[in-house]
Design an enzyme around this catalytic site. Structure first.
Site, PDB file in Angstrom:
ATOM      1  N   SER A 216      24.724  48.330   5.917  1.00  0.00           N
ATOM      2  CA  SER A 216      24.579  47.267   4.938  1.00  0.00           C
ATOM      3  C   SER A 216      23.784  47.704   3.596  1.00  0.00           C
ATOM      4  O   SER A 216      24.730  48.650   3.048  1.00  0.00           O
ATOM      5  CB  SER A 216      23.748  46.284   5.581  1.00  0.00           C
ATOM      6  OG  SER A 216      23.767  44.929   4.747  1.00  0.00           O
TER       7      SER A 216
ATOM      8  N   ASP B 121      33.229  40.020   7.485  1.00  0.00           N
ATOM      9  CA  ASP B 121      31.773  40.365   7.430  1.00  0.00           C
ATOM     10  C   ASP B 121      31.186  39.527   6.461  1.00  0.00           C
ATOM     11  O   ASP B 121      31.574  39.355   5.319  1.00  0.00           O
ATOM     12  CB  ASP B 121      31.741  41.678   6.993  1.00  0.00           C
ATOM     13  CG  ASP B 121      29.996  42.291   6.812  1.00  0.00           C
ATOM     14  OD1 ASP B 121      29.197  41.304   6.796  1.00  0.00           O
ATOM     15  OD2 ASP B 121      29.757  43.229   7.320  1.00  0.00           O
TER      16      ASP B 121
ATOM     17  N   HIS C  51      28.694  41.120  11.102  1.00  0.00           N
ATOM     18  CA  HIS C  51      28.161  41.973   9.996  1.00  0.00           C
ATOM     19  C   HIS C  51      28.094  43.499  10.567  1.00  0.00           C
ATOM     20  O   HIS C  51      27.560  43.815  11.597  1.00  0.00           O
ATOM     21  CB  HIS C  51      26.729  41.640   9.728  1.00  0.00           C
ATOM     22  CG  HIS C  51      26.163  42.540   8.488  1.00  0.00           C
ATOM     23  ND1 HIS C  51      26.746  43.005   7.404  1.00  0.00           N
ATOM     24  CD2 HIS C  51      24.862  42.881   8.562  1.00  0.00           C
ATOM     25  CE1 HIS C  51      25.980  43.578   6.607  1.00  0.00           C
ATOM     26  NE2 HIS C  51      24.865  43.716   7.183  1.00  0.00           N
TER      27      HIS C  51
END
Length: 519
Positions: free
Chosen positions: A234, A458, A486
């Site tokens: 991320s 996502d 995610h």
């Protein structure tokens, strides 16, 4: 001008969080010739001029405890506060190393769980196998670190728990959409920003992703690795891409999972995340309506309307939780967003929404607290403060026309969340230091091949960002995971997992972009 509000991109799913009991690790036998990461000779060649002593520093490593089997070593490593001034004072970086289970390591594998603001030390200490998978845990010394400003490193400090509750959960007295409400929210933001400045001992202007990337190279050198092996989730993909741009010759094996597009402004980031969470919510609704415990009924359109009505109802008349907190529409959206990071949370989301419809806010606040890493009235880390500090320094203010376009996109593409997604008040406009970051493509010319993983639905780091980042990087290769949730590695997709493990274990690089259908 205000800056777009966007949601943290990992903490709710990767910061493992709540009340884990630490147990003593089991120490494998090693021969005296083995040299795990804490005992390798530091690499000082190529250190920035004037900072060589930082790279060559002697570190006092100590055995420490982790969840599950393994040999853990912990230390505080000294870094310069200001990478443009070697005499500008020091900060400390907290590091934990899970030594290779096999007893012989290929080298160090650094891991960052994202946020910004999530603790890599907590991730490795509490869930090393979840962080990198058992195969890589066997063959690498896995390094968790708290970036500057975060956790056990020299940290951003703002408010105590009671004051943080007021900042996050107090509902303005003025109606939504009025200048009076904006003034209340801006006053709260200004108070929070002042507290961060007062309590962080001069750290705030140096809490930037560029400085964190320079710290990462320092850690590489101190731990004795010629090249960086790195797995960033991320926001950790942005940290890793920034590192590759600053130190392309030091890139070894780097995987960026759940990419951020570094070229887009914050308002557009927020708008695209809103659309991503709407898409994830719609997928949840489609699944929910086929089950017996769904809080909604009728068609998907009916269900979306029912959710919209519920949000409007708590906005007009907030629910009181058993701890006294008020659940308004903003916190309800946060709870929903928290659950949508993973398909595995959908049943919990249904139960929490059922509670809200029945007038009970407690289960929804459990999801909200997971987002903020709050447990039993206390905050387990400073992730919210660090998240604010990084973003206010990394993202310049957006022009008014960009904000207007972003708001229009949210209204069109995220109708369920649009009325509650952002406000005219901005924490970053109140931040005591001007942003130093810029929004540009990252190419990292000359870097070794870098793998970028994107998941097609996502919500927090939309797939298009990973595709854009892989295209921007001169050596980027895109791995597509078809599915929900995610990030993509170690999520049960054998095609993705095998490609990543082969890359780290055997330096096998895919021939080109790879698409992995859901298992």
């Amino acid at each position: 001008m205000t800056r777009g509000v966007w949601h943290r991109a990992a903490a709710a799913v990767l910061a493992v969080g709540v009340a884990v009991a630490l147990v003593a690790g089991c120490t494998p036998k090693r021969s005296s010739d083995d040299r795990p990461a804490p005992h390798r000779t530091p690499v000082t060649q190529g250190a920035p001029a004037g900072f060589e002593t930082y790279y060559g520093q002697k570190v006092d490593w100590e055995s420490c405890r982790g969840v599950g089997d393994g040999d853990y070593q912990c230390a505080q490593i000294t870094a310069p506060k200001d990478w443009s001034d070697a005499g500008g004072g020091d900060i400390e970086l907290s590091v934990i190393v899970h030594l290779a289970s096999s007893g012989t390591a290929k080298g160090s594998l650094f891991v960052n769980p994202g946020g910004p603001g999530a603790s890599g030390v907590d991730l490795v200490q509490q869930a090393a196998s979840f962080a990198v998978g058992d195969e890589l845990l066997d063959s690498y010394d896995v390094v968790g670190f708290d970036p500057r400003g975060v956790g056990r490193s020299t940290a951003v400090r703002c408010l105590d728990a009671a004051a943080m509750d007021r900042y996050l959960f107090a509902i303005p007295s003025a109606p939504r959409g009025t200048p009076e409400r904006t003034a209340e929210q801006q006053s709260s933001a200004e108070s929070f920003a002042r507290a961060c400045d007062s309590n962080s001992d001069g750290l705030l202007p140096y809490v930037t992703t560029e400085n964190a990337a320079r710290d990462l190279d320092l850690l590489r050198g101190v731990l004795g690795d010629e090249k960086l092996s790195y797995l960033g989730y991320s926001y950790g993909s942005f940290l890793g891409a920034t590192y590759a741009d600053l130190f392309p010759k030091n890139v070894g094996r780097v995987v960026l999972d759940g990419g951020l597009d570094p070229s887009i402004p914050s308002a557009i980031v927020g708008a695209r995340q809103a659309a991503g969470f709407q898409s994830a919510f719609d997928a949840y609704l489609a699944s929910c309506l086929t089950g017996s415990d769904c809080p909604f009924s009728g068609t998907e359109a009916n269900a979306r309307q029912q959710m919209g009505d519920a949000l409007a109802a708590v906005d007009a008349s907030p629910l009181t939780a058993s701890d006294g907190r008020k659940l308004g529409a903003d916190s309800l959206v946060t709870g929903i967003v928290s659950a949508l990071y993973s398909e595995g949370n959908w049943s919990s989301l249904s139960s929490a929404i059922t509670g809200v419809l029945e007038g009970d806010a407690d289960e929804m606040f459990e999801l909200v607290d997971r987002y903020y890493n709050r447990y039993d009235g206390q905050y387990l880390d400073n992730s919210t403060e660090a998240f604010s500090a990084y973003n206010c320094m990394d993202y310049p203010a957006d022009p008014a026309d960009v904000v207007a376009d972003a708001n229009a996109d949210v209204a069109a593409k995220a109708p369920t969340f649009a009325p509650y997604w952002s406000s005219d008040a901005s924490l970053c406009d109140a931040w005591p230091y001007p942003p130093t970051g810029s929004r540009n493509e990252i190419h990292a010319e000359g870097a070794a091949p870098i793998l970028v993983i994107g998941t097609t639905n996502d919500p927090a780091t939309p797939y298009e960002w990973s595709a854009a980042l892989a295209k921007q990087l001169s050596s980027g290769i895109l791995l597509t995971r078809v599915g929900e949730g995610h990030t993509g590695f170690n999520k049960g997709n054998a095609c993705i997992d095998d490609a990543v493990v082969a890359y780290f274990e055997d330096d096998r690089v895919p021939d080109g972009d790879l698409r992995c259908e859901a298992p």
